[in-house]
Design a protein around this motif. Structure first.
Motif, PDB file in Angstrom:
ATOM      1  N   SER A 152       0.712  -1.208   0.020  1.00 29.93           N
ATOM      2  CA  SER A 152       0.066  -0.034  -0.167  1.00 29.93           C
ATOM      3  C   SER A 152       0.856   1.131  -0.084  1.00 29.93           C
ATOM      4  N   THR A 153       2.197   1.118   0.035  1.00 32.52           N
ATOM      5  CA  THR A 153       3.024   2.326   0.184  1.00 32.52           C
ATOM      6  C   THR A 153       3.371   2.901  -1.214  1.00 32.52           C
ATOM      7  N   LEU A 154       2.876   2.085  -2.433  1.00 31.16           N
ATOM      8  CA  LEU A 154       3.139   2.486  -3.550  1.00 31.16           C
ATOM      9  C   LEU A 154       2.033   2.900  -4.325  1.00 31.16           C
ATOM     10  N   HIS A 155       2.233   3.881  -5.245  1.00 39.49           N
ATOM     11  CA  HIS A 155       1.344   4.348  -6.329  1.00 39.49           C
ATOM     12  C   HIS A 155       1.381   3.125  -7.369  1.00 39.49           C
ATOM     13  N   SER A 156       0.382   3.024  -8.124  1.00 38.94           N
ATOM     14  CA  SER A 156       0.143   2.101  -9.154  1.00 38.94           C
ATOM     15  C   SER A 156      -0.471   2.650 -10.466  1.00 38.94           C
ATOM     16  N   LYS A 157      -0.202   2.200 -11.306  1.00 39.32           N
ATOM     17  CA  LYS A 157      -1.227   2.468 -12.689  1.00 39.32           C
ATOM     18  C   LYS A 157      -1.410   0.958 -13.432  1.00 39.32           C
ATOM     19  N   PRO A 158      -2.380   0.604 -13.746  1.00 40.82           N
ATOM     20  CA  PRO A 158      -2.744  -0.538 -14.406  1.00 40.82           C
ATOM     21  C   PRO A 158      -2.357  -0.181 -15.777  1.00 40.82           C
ATOM     22  N   TYR A 273       6.929   4.923  -5.906  1.00 46.00           N
ATOM     23  CA  TYR A 273       6.781   5.263  -4.493  1.00 46.00           C
ATOM     24  C   TYR A 273       5.955   6.576  -4.476  1.00 46.00           C
ATOM     25  N   ARG A 274       5.011   6.820  -3.615  1.00 44.56           N
ATOM     26  CA  ARG A 274       3.956   7.745  -3.444  1.00 44.56           C
ATOM     27  C   ARG A 274       4.952   8.995  -3.002  1.00 44.56           C
ATOM     28  N   ASN A 275       4.877  10.109  -4.132  1.00 45.84           N
ATOM     29  CA  ASN A 275       5.590  11.353  -3.723  1.00 45.84           C
ATOM     30  C   ASN A 275       4.727  12.387  -3.825  1.00 45.84           C
ATOM     31  N   THR A 276       4.894  13.707  -3.399  1.00 44.93           N
ATOM     32  CA  THR A 276       4.118  14.607  -3.526  1.00 44.93           C
ATOM     33  C   THR A 276       3.986  15.122  -5.122  1.00 44.93           C
ATOM     34  N   ALA A 277       4.759  14.954  -5.705  1.00 48.35           N
ATOM     35  CA  ALA A 277       4.773  15.060  -7.264  1.00 48.35           C
ATOM     36  C   ALA A 277       5.744  14.105  -7.858  1.00 48.35           C
ATOM     37  N   ILE A 278       5.169  13.407  -8.937  1.00 50.30           N
ATOM     38  CA  ILE A 278       5.613  12.233  -9.568  1.00 50.30           C
ATOM     39  C   ILE A 278       6.216  12.933 -10.976  1.00 50.30           C
ATOM     40  N   SER A 279       7.574  12.588 -10.949  1.00 50.07           N
ATOM     41  CA  SER A 279       8.410  12.966 -12.069  1.00 50.07           C
ATOM     42  C   SER A 279       7.890  12.841 -13.149  1.00 50.07           C
ATOM     43  N   SER A 280       7.907  14.046 -14.160  1.00 54.26           N
ATOM     44  CA  SER A 280       7.518  13.696 -15.703  1.00 54.26           C
ATOM     45  C   SER A 280       8.287  12.565 -16.415  1.00 54.26           C
ATOM     46  N   ARG A 281       9.483  12.080 -15.934  1.00 55.21           N
ATOM     47  CA  ARG A 281      10.045  10.841 -16.418  1.00 55.21           C
ATOM     48  C   ARG A 281       9.337   9.853 -16.248  1.00 55.21           C
ATOM     49  N   ILE A 282       8.927   9.644 -15.077  1.00 57.81           N
ATOM     50  CA  ILE A 282       7.894   8.386 -14.711  1.00 57.81           C
ATOM     51  C   ILE A 282       6.626   8.465 -15.422  1.00 57.81           C
ATOM     52  N   VAL A 283       5.973   9.574 -15.583  1.00 56.97           N
ATOM     53  CA  VAL A 283       4.793   9.652 -16.478  1.00 56.97           C
ATOM     54  C   VAL A 283       5.036   9.686 -17.885  1.00 56.97           C
ATOM     55  N   SER A 284       5.969  10.048 -18.436  1.00 52.45           N
ATOM     56  CA  SER A 284       6.149   9.902 -19.928  1.00 52.45           C
ATOM     57  C   SER A 284       6.272   8.230 -20.136  1.00 52.45           C
ATOM     58  N   PHE A 285       6.998   7.503 -19.310  1.00 57.19           N
ATOM     59  CA  PHE A 285       7.434   6.261 -19.650  1.00 57.19           C
ATOM     60  C   PHE A 285       6.251   5.603 -19.376  1.00 57.19           C
ATOM     61  N   VAL A 286       5.453   5.422 -18.293  1.00 54.81           N
ATOM     62  CA  VAL A 286       4.060   4.684 -17.971  1.00 54.81           C
ATOM     63  C   VAL A 286       3.362   4.993 -19.041  1.00 54.81           C
ATOM     64  N   ASP A 287       2.859   6.302 -19.069  1.00 54.73           N
ATOM     65  CA  ASP A 287       1.886   6.749 -20.214  1.00 54.73           C
ATOM     66  C   ASP A 287       2.357   6.022 -21.786  1.00 54.73           C
ATOM     67  N   TYR A 288       3.417   5.982 -22.117  1.00 56.02           N
ATOM     68  CA  TYR A 288       3.767   5.682 -23.284  1.00 56.02           C
ATOM     69  C   TYR A 288       3.617   3.905 -23.296  1.00 56.02           C
ATOM     70  N   LEU A 289       3.931   3.291 -22.305  1.00 59.67           N
ATOM     71  CA  LEU A 289       3.843   1.957 -22.153  1.00 59.67           C
ATOM     72  C   LEU A 289       2.326   1.582 -22.427  1.00 59.67           C
ATOM     73  N   VAL A 290       1.640   2.199 -21.593  1.00 58.01           N
ATOM     74  CA  VAL A 290       0.082   2.031 -21.691  1.00 58.01           C
ATOM     75  C   VAL A 290      -0.575   2.147 -23.068  1.00 58.01           C
ATOM     76  N   ASP A 291      -0.092   3.354 -23.587  1.00 56.07           N
ATOM     77  CA  ASP A 291      -0.529   3.590 -24.938  1.00 56.07           C
ATOM     78  C   ASP A 291      -0.340   2.433 -25.976  1.00 56.07           C
ATOM     79  N   ALA A 292       1.035   2.084 -25.755  1.00 56.85           N
ATOM     80  CA  ALA A 292       1.652   0.989 -26.725  1.00 56.85           C
ATOM     81  C   ALA A 292       1.111  -0.227 -26.736  1.00 56.85           C
ATOM     82  N   VAL A 293       0.528  -0.709 -25.401  1.00 59.38           N
ATOM     83  CA  VAL A 293       0.091  -1.848 -25.311  1.00 59.38           C
ATOM     84  C   VAL A 293      -1.431  -2.074 -25.459  1.00 59.38           C
ATOM     85  N   ARG A 294      -2.200  -0.859 -25.480  1.00 62.47           N
ATOM     86  CA  ARG A 294      -3.507  -0.679 -25.514  1.00 62.47           C
ATOM     87  C   ARG A 294      -4.043  -1.328 -26.826  1.00 62.47           C
ATOM     88  N   GLY A 295      -4.805  -2.473 -26.789  1.00 65.57           N
ATOM     89  CA  GLY A 295      -5.437  -3.092 -28.086  1.00 65.57           C
ATOM     90  C   GLY A 295      -4.731  -4.303 -28.405  1.00 65.57           C
TER      91      GLY A 295
END
Length: 300
Positions: A152-158, A273-295
């Motif tokens: 529960s100490t982690l942020h997660s995104k499916p 990990y839960r941070n007050t602000a998530i770095s744009s590097r993490i956001v860019s990678f996770v969003d790219y991964l989600v978009d790439a595997v969609r479908g």
């Protein structure tokens, strides 16, 4: 001493506007608040920065010297804020990614060229661990985890989910014959995980109608090792679609007992990990991964 940025900004504003009244308007403060802020700064410095006359304010010698430093500090803070804003818009720096070897090889590695083309200023560091790691201890920014999350100490995104199937190579099935039922399956060479034990529960009903808990003939901690063993004809294996999709399409692996196999899927998540602000590097990678595997096959 603990001089604050607000005090420095108030001092510079008074100098630039020529009066406390004008500085207060610029800073959206009351005149009394601006005056108290300037007074606190002089008190902390134990010196007079401005001489107050009935007609104007004049810098003292100490005030002239301090003004240069105050301007430099404010400029430095403004520059840092601009850099952070730029990083949010254009991710920069090293991103440490951890994933089990199969997911790294079959999903992440093929996506790296496209990600790097879109985000050329991100330096990727790709690490593989078969078990769950401590992100802080391993200095990991984002990890890909397969299965249900407990921390529960982690942020997660499916990211998606991947079906698991029971598979064997055509050569193995030709030599040993395809199993016709669960009893036949138990007589074959079974390839399974040394850890975690939960991965040795296969999506097919056993004698008690519960999912079959197998005892492997050959054990490994790595799903990729088990895949290679299955391709080499060493036995029957149960693995996720994300790592065996091409093998099945090209006939290198064949599904065993498909009519008896339940539709069982493993959730795939990106965790950090839960941070007050998530770095744009993490956001860019996770969003790219989600978009790439969609479908794709394993995202359904």
């Amino acid at each position: 001493m603990n001089i604050t940025l607000d005090e420095l900004q108030a001092f510079v504003a008074v100098v630039d506007t020529g009066s406390i009244t004008a500085a207060a308007q610029q800073l959206d403060l009351t005149i009394s608040a601006a005056s108290r802020t300037l007074g606190r700064l002089e008190s902390k410095l134990k010196t007079t920065l401005l001489r107050r006359t009935t007609r104007r304010l004049e810098l003292t010698e100490e005030g002239r010297v301090f003004l240069q430093d105050a301007r430099a500090i404010i400029a430095s803070v403004d520059s840092a804020e601009e850099q952070m804003a730029a990083r949010r818009e254009r991710p920069v720096g090293r991103l440490r990614v951890d994933a089990a070897t199969p997911f790294m090889l079959h999903v992440i590695v093929p996506l790296v060229p496209g990600y790097r083309e879109r985000f050329p200023h991100v330096e990727l560091e790709l690490n593989s661990n078969e078990g769950i790691i401590d992100l802080l201890e391993r200095r990991t920014d984002v990890a890909i985890r397969i299965g249900h999350l407990k921390d529960s100490t982690l942020h997660s995104k499916p990211i998606g989910s991947s079906r698991v199937r029971i598979l064997a190579s055509p050569d193995y099935l030709k030599t040993h014959g395809p199993p016709k039922n669960v009893d036949d399956l138990a007589k074959r060479s079974l390839l399974g995980f040394s850890q975690p034990e939960s991965l040795n529960v296969w999506p097919i009903a056993g004698p008690d109608n519960a999912p079959l808990h197998i005892t492997p003939t050959i054990w490994s901690s790595s799903g990729e090792t088990l895949r290679q063993l299955a391709l080499a004809g060493a036995g029957v294996v149960c693995l996720s679609d994300f790592m065996t999709g091409n093998d099945r399409r090209e006939g290198r692996l064949v599904q065993v007992l498909p009519r008896l196999t339940e539709d069982s899927r493993q959730p795939i998540s990106a965790v950090y990990y839960r941070n007050t602000a998530i770095s744009s590097r993490i956001v860019s990678f996770v969003d790219y991964l989600v978009d790439a595997v969609r479908g794709t096959e394993f995202a359904r």
